[in-house]
Design a protein around this motif. Structure first.
Motif, short mmCIF file in Angstrom:
data_model
loop_
_atom_site.label_atom_id
_atom_site.label_comp_id
_atom_site.label_asym_id
_atom_site.label_seq_id
_atom_site.Cartn_x
_atom_site.Cartn_y
_atom_site.Cartn_z
N GLY A 1 0.98 -1.61 -0.51
CA GLY A 1 0.19 0.42 0.28
C GLY A 1 0.13 1.23 -0.15
N PRO B 1 -6.57 -6.20 -2.40
CA PRO B 1 -7.70 -6.39 -2.21
C PRO B 1 -8.25 -6.22 -0.66
CG PRO B 1 -7.17 -7.39 -3.60
CD PRO B 1 -6.14 -7.69 -3.46
N THR C 1 -11.31 4.84 6.44
CA THR C 1 -12.27 5.73 5.70
C THR C 1 -12.43 7.37 5.55
OG1 THR C 1 -14.03 4.10 6.97
CG2 THR C 1 -15.33 5.74 5.70
N GLU D 1 -9.84 7.48 1.72
CA GLU D 1 -10.85 7.01 0.46
C GLU D 1 -11.71 8.20 0.31
OE1 GLU D 1 -11.32 2.31 1.99
OE2 GLU D 1 -12.68 2.81 2.98
N GLN D 2 -13.06 8.88 1.68
CA GLN D 2 -13.85 9.30 1.10
C GLN D 2 -13.16 11.16 0.67
OE1 GLN D 2 -16.41 9.93 4.67
NE2 GLN D 2 -17.21 7.72 3.47
N THR E 1 -1.61 6.22 -2.52
CA THR E 1 -2.76 6.26 -3.16
C THR E 1 -3.85 5.91 -1.78
OG1 THR E 1 -3.72 3.46 -3.40
CG2 THR E 1 -2.26 4.87 -4.52
N PRO E 2 -5.11 6.30 -1.55
CA PRO E 2 -5.86 6.49 -0.60
C PRO E 2 -6.14 4.85 -0.54
CG PRO E 2 -6.74 8.09 -2.32
CD PRO E 2 -5.74 7.80 -3.12
N SER E 3 -6.08 4.17 -1.16
CA SER E 3 -6.75 2.73 -0.91
C SER E 3 -5.90 1.65 -0.21
CB SER E 3 -7.35 1.83 -2.29
OG SER E 3 -6.00 2.15 -3.44
N GLY E 4 -4.45 2.52 -1.05
CA GLY E 4 -3.26 1.79 -0.27
C GLY E 4 -3.29 1.75 0.96
N ALA F 1 -5.87 3.06 3.23
CA ALA F 1 -6.65 2.93 4.03
C ALA F 1 -6.47 1.19 4.03
CB ALA F 1 -7.63 3.05 3.35
N THR F 2 -5.46 0.35 3.34
CA THR F 2 -6.08 -1.02 3.86
C THR F 2 -4.34 -1.00 4.22
OG1 THR F 2 -6.57 -1.28 1.25
CG2 THR F 2 -5.08 -3.26 2.86
#
Length: 280
Positions: free
Chosen positions: A66, A74, A153, A156-157, A195-198, A200-201
C-alpha cells in the motif's frame, strides 16, 4: 571501504511464497542492511541515509504493501503484520540477504520487531527507530482499531491531498518545521504519491490496533537490538525505556534535538549510531 555501486531498482516478482509483488531498491555492496519505512512513507523516505550507508553496506529498501510501488492486496487481512513479516523474510532469503541488519522506522519498526521474533534466522542485528511492540491490552487494541477504521474511511472519502494536509499538521511532526524547505517539500511530494486505497488497507491490516502485542515476547528476542528515539519525542522515548526494562540486553540511544524521525532530522548522527552499533 566498499566500492559504491549505482542504484539498482527492481520489483521482486510474485512466487509461491507470496502473492504480493514487493518493490525493492538496492544500493551499494557489503553486508545486507534492510530499511523498512513508516506509514505514509516509501523507500524514498530513506534517501538521506542511503547515500551515507551504501559506502559500507548493501542497502535494501522495500516498499511495504500500500506504499510507494508495492500495491496493497484487495483484502486487508492479507497484509497483517504477521503475513508481511513472512513475506519480507521470504524475499530476503530469495535475495540471498539473510541474515541482514534490519532497520525499521515507526510502522517499519513494528514490522522489523515482528520479523526478528517470528523469523530470527533472517536478522543479524535489529535497529528500531521510534518503534513500539504494539498496544499491551485487547481493550487498547480494540479502541485503536475503531480510530484506525475511521481514519481509513476518511482517507478513502476525502482523498490523498486532504489526508496529507491533515497528517502533516499532527503535533508529532512539529520538530520537522526546522528542516530545510526543500526537504519538507520532498517529503510532502512523496506522501502524495501514495494512494487512498493503499493507505487505508495498510491501516486496516498493519495498524497498531490490528497487530498483536509483542510486549511479553521481548525477553526472548535473540538478536542484538538498538532502540533509537529523538529527545523531542517524549512518547516514543518513554516506550523505548519500557522496552529496555523488559529486555535489558537492548541498547537505547536518544538523539538530541530530534523528534519522531531522527533519520530525517539528524541523518548524520543517525547513521553514526547505526554503524557504531553494527561494528560492535
Amino acid at each position: 571501504m566498499a566500492i559504491h555501486n549505482p542504484q539498482m531498482s527492481s520489483t521482486i516478482e510474485t512466487s509461491p511464497a507470496t502473492d504480493i509483488s514487493y518493490h525493492v531498491t538496492e544500493t551499494g555492496v557489503g553486508d545486507p542492511l534492510v530499511l523498512l519505512h513508516g506509514f505514509t512513507g516509501s523507500s524514498e523516505s530513506w534517501a538521506d541515509v542511503t547515500d551515507r550507508l551504501s559506502h559500507r553496506f548493501r542497502v535494501i529498501r522495500i516498499d511495504l504493501p500500500g506504499h510507494g510501488r508495492t500495491p496493497a492486496p484487495p483484502d486487508p487481512a492479507r497484509c497483517t503484520l504477521q503475513l508481511v513479516a513472512s513475506d519480507i523474510a521470504a524475499r530476503l532469503r530469495d535475495l540471498g540477504s539473510t541474515p541482514a541488519h534490519l532497520v525499521g522506522y515507526s510502522m517499519g519498526a513494528r514490522l522489523a520487531l515482528g520479523i526478528a521474533l517470528l523469523h530470527p534466522y533472517a536478522v543479524r542485528t535489529l535497529i528500531l527507530e521510534s518503534g513500539s511492540p504494539g498496544l499491551a491490552t485487547e481493550a487498547e487494541r480494540a479502541a485503536r482499531r475503531v480510530l484506525d477504521e475511521a481514519l481509513a474511511t476518511r482517507i478513502e472519502q476525502e482523498g490523498i491531498v486532504a489526508f496529507v494536509e491533515e497528517w502533516e499538521r499532527l503535533p508529532l511532526w512539529e520538530s520537522q518545521q526546522r528542516l530545510p524547505e526543500a526537504v519538507r517539500q520532498r517529503l510532502h511530494a512523496q506522501r502524495l504519491r501514495n494512494t487512498p486505497s493503499g493507505l487505508a488497507t495498510s491501516l486496516r491490516g498493519m495498524g497498531t490496533g490490528a497487530q498483536p502485542s509483542f510486549w511479553d515476547d521481548l525477553p526472548r528476542l535473540s538478536v542484538p537490538t538498538l532502540l533509537i528515539t529523538g529527545a523531542l519525542d517524549a512518547k516514543f522515548t518513554e516506550i523505548a525505556r519500557a522496552m529496555q526494562a523488559r529486555c535489558p540486553t537492548m541498547i537505547h540511544c536518544v538523539i538530541a534535538d530530534a523528534g519522531h524521525v531522527p533519520h530525517l532530522e539528524c541523518p548524520a548522527e543517525f547513521v553514526k549510531r547505526v554503524v557504531e552499533f553494527i561494528d560492535r
